[in-house]
Write an enzyme that holds these catalytic residues in place. Structure first.
Site, PDB file in Angstrom:
ATOM      1  N   THR A 405       0.084  74.302  88.871  1.00  0.00           N
ATOM      2  CA  THR A 405       0.680  75.496  89.450  1.00  0.00           C
ATOM      3  C   THR A 405       1.582  76.162  88.421  1.00  0.00           C
ATOM      4  O   THR A 405       1.649  75.743  87.278  1.00  0.00           O
ATOM      5  CB  THR A 405       1.540  75.147  90.683  1.00  0.00           C
ATOM      6  OG1 THR A 405       2.258  73.950  90.411  1.00  0.00           O
ATOM      7  CG2 THR A 405       0.715  74.921  91.923  1.00  0.00           C
ATOM      8  N   ASP A 446      -7.619  70.930  97.954  1.00  0.00           N
ATOM      9  CA  ASP A 446      -6.345  70.421  98.455  1.00  0.00           C
ATOM     10  C   ASP A 446      -6.477  69.887  99.880  1.00  0.00           C
ATOM     11  O   ASP A 446      -5.579  69.230 100.388  1.00  0.00           O
ATOM     12  CB  ASP A 446      -5.272  71.515  98.434  1.00  0.00           C
ATOM     13  CG  ASP A 446      -4.510  71.549  97.121  1.00  0.00           C
ATOM     14  OD1 ASP A 446      -4.812  70.731  96.238  1.00  0.00           O
ATOM     15  OD2 ASP A 446      -3.607  72.388  96.980  1.00  0.00           O
ATOM     16  N   SER A 471       1.995  70.966  98.247  1.00  0.00           N
ATOM     17  CA  SER A 471       3.270  70.354  97.877  1.00  0.00           C
ATOM     18  C   SER A 471       4.207  71.344  97.200  1.00  0.00           C
ATOM     19  O   SER A 471       5.295  70.957  96.762  1.00  0.00           O
ATOM     20  CB  SER A 471       3.027  69.173  96.929  1.00  0.00           C
ATOM     21  OG  SER A 471       2.338  68.145  97.589  1.00  0.00           O
TER      22      SER A 471
END
Length: 586
Positions: A405, A446, A471
């Protein structure tokens, strides 16, 4: 709905006021040696600014944010410009082919809002999406590469919604820095070049191969000028016609064709899926840690819940006295085990599963969970608890897989703030590049690959229109009087939770300045082995932790935290030395 952030009036006493004045002054810098000296990471200077600050994972992206702030733009404006540049200079991590979570603090209105721009599963998706012909979960790489893993992107709709609510400058003006870089070119950074050298699947996509690789098949080297006129054209279309230019028309048709046209692993996204995408406003998830209020993104993100659970356990200890070391790592790891056990069982898209979010961060519940932690002995694998407000359910736990990310932190001249974590999931996403010059996400991986365990469904199974559990943990911190104190977040997949928790302890308990806080050695547990950052000072804690019964693993824990802290003199900023980011302002 936006949340008013109240002050804890009962705590407004003289002693706390004097203590808080010391805390909000420039944080101390004497608790630990500079981590980069031990690890070889890039040594970075603490960022300082008086009026505003932008922190991002690449200097060109941060500079674009500062350019917008200098022009009188808002924090939301700057975050938009940063994201568009990151699509170019850090394409492996985020971009308009992915999704994001955004927190926005309105200083004048004293309100906090959170926007969910997470990708969604196509309407044709089924729970068995990632099962092979044998009925067993596919190998991760087999699921990722191709159209099967691509979720309906949410980032462009998110950026447009943020601009409608909090933008000051014209929408099209925010695209100018990225369009200029796309047309005139930019130098490939060492990090991007290094990741291209390690990548095995990207070159198999014809468009990506032409863009990222030389004619002989070798990845383009660091310093090579990269131009992307196709992306410039995409940006111009969105700048002129809004997000609709992305979700309908030629760009949307190209996305669908790219997803469904993969020879070996096609997806099933449709034009209707793209046209139907909506950003969801979620209630901010806030909890206390000592004198502070920590706010983050609620489900489908597990980030804020898990971070607040970890810190809730640590609140039962005098972490300031412990300081960085093996004992602190023991408590952080044990708290992480408890948080990840709850995460695995309860967290998913709240439109599809009842998530007891308030119960999971209930202070009494967390104190009860904290009693499971022995000061002298590791607990092994933790089991999920029974939080308040839990409905009767028969679910099975599932850990899932998450990867890369990027994170953006911004504070503008009016004191408004944005914390935004943004992703295309794995490095280079699905390894599919559109004609429009951007990569598509692999966010659907995911989801849990196995839709059930022991006959029980898992909360994070694939379902049509569903958003996968995340997350990502963009976080905004307020002091005891409800004033903005810190803006932070990190990339790093499921390790994001530990990275953010560590940084908050470093800022709030150990009083490290934000640069030292983000650079501090990473450590924690995801309800498995206790993980210590390889090559860091944390390696020295291994023997002491093993003596307490921890199974210890030394890992490369490449966080990318950006943190901005407000002080009476202005702002201090830190960008993780493990990556190329900077925190800059005026």
């Amino acid at each position: 709905m936006p949340l008013k952030v109240p002050a804890f009036r009962a705590r407004r006493i003289l002693v706390l006021g004097l203590w808080l004045a010391a805390v909000t002054a420039a944080p101390a810098q004497t608790m630990a040696p500079a981590p980069e000296a031990a690890t070889g990471r890039t040594a970075k200077t603490l960022g300082t600014a008086q009026r505003y600050m932008a922190a991002a994972a690449n200097p060109l992206a941060a500079a674009a944010g500062r350019e917008i702030l200098r022009a009188g733009g808002s924090a939301a404006d700057a975050a938009i410009a940063i994201q568009l540049v990151l699509n170019l200079v850090e394409p492996q991590s985020s971009g308009i082919g992915g999704g994001a979570f955004l927190l926005h603090w309105d200083e004048a209105g004293r309100t906090l809002a959170t926007l969910d721009g997470r990708e969604t599963a196509p309407k044709a998706a089924t729970p068995e999406r990632f099962l092979g012909a044998d009925g067993k979960p596919m190998k991760f790489v087999d699921a990722v590469v191709g159209g099967r893993s691509v979720g309906v992107p949410g980032t462009v709709r998110l950026l447009e919604e943020a601009h409608k609510r909090w933008g000051k400058l014209p929408w099209a003006e925010l695209f100018a820095p990225a369009i200029k870089l796309a047309e005139e070119g930019f130098a490939i950074s060492p990090r991007l070049a290094g990741l291209l050298a390690l990548e095995k699947n990207l070159s198999r996509d014809a468009r990506a191969s032409l863009y990222f690789y030389e004619a002989d098949g070798k990845p383009r080297a660091a310093g090579t000028t990269l131009r992307n006129p196709a992306f410039a054209a995409t940006l111009r279309a969105i700048a002129q016609r809004g997000a609709g230019a992305f979700y309908e028309g030629e760009i949307a048709q190209d996305i669908v064709a790219t997803v469904t046209g993969h020879k070996n692993n096609p997806g099933d996204m449709t034009l209707d899926d793209l046209a139907a995408y909506k950003v969801e406003e979620r209630a901010p998830l806030c909890g206390r840690y000592r004198a502070y209020t920590l706010c983050g993104m609620g489900p489908p993100s597990s980030g804020a819940i898990a971070v607040q659970q970890i810190l809730g356990v640590l609140a039962t200890r005098d972490m300031a006295r412990l300081g960085p070391g093996a004992e602190a790592a023991h408590w952080v790891a044990e708290a992480g085990k408890l948080a990840f056990a709850d995460r695995a069982l309860y967290l998913g898209d709240p439109a599809f599963v009842s998530v007891p979010a308030a119960g999971l961060i209930d202070e009494d519940y967390i104190r009860e969970r904290a009693r499971l932690v022995s000061p002298d002995r590791a607990m092994g694998k933790a089991s999920a608890g029974s939080p308040p407000n839990k409905r009767a359910l028969l679910l099975a736990p599932s850990d899932g897989i998450e990867n890369g990310t990027s994170h953006i932190s911004v504070v503008d001249a009016a004191g408004n703030a944005v914390s935004m974590t943004t992703t295309i999931e794995d490095g280079f996403g699905s390894r599919l590049m559109t004609k429009g010059g951007f990569l598509l996400n692999n966010e659907l991986t995911d989801f849990s690959f196995a839709p059930s365990e022991d006959g029980k469904p898992v909360a994070n199974r694939v379902e049509p229109g569903k958003r996968p559990r995340s997350s990502m943990a963009p976080t905004i911190v307020f002091d005891a009087f409800g004033r903005l104190y810190a803006v932070t977040g990190s990339p790093g997949g499921s390790q994001i939770i530990g990275y953010v928790a560590k940084t908050l302890v470093a800022l709030l308990d150990w009083k490290l300045d934000p640069q030292r806080a983000v650079d501090l050695a990473n450590f924690g547990s995801r309800n498995g082995p206790t993980e210590l950052e390889k090559g860091s000072e944390a390696e020295g804690w291994k023997a002491a932790l093993e003596a307490r019964g921890h199974e210890v693993r030394l890992l490369e824990m490449t966080s990318g935290i950006q943190a901005i802290v407000k002080t009476p003199e202005g702002y201090l900023g830190g960008a993780d030395g493990r990556r190329e980011g900077v925190a800059i302002g005026d």
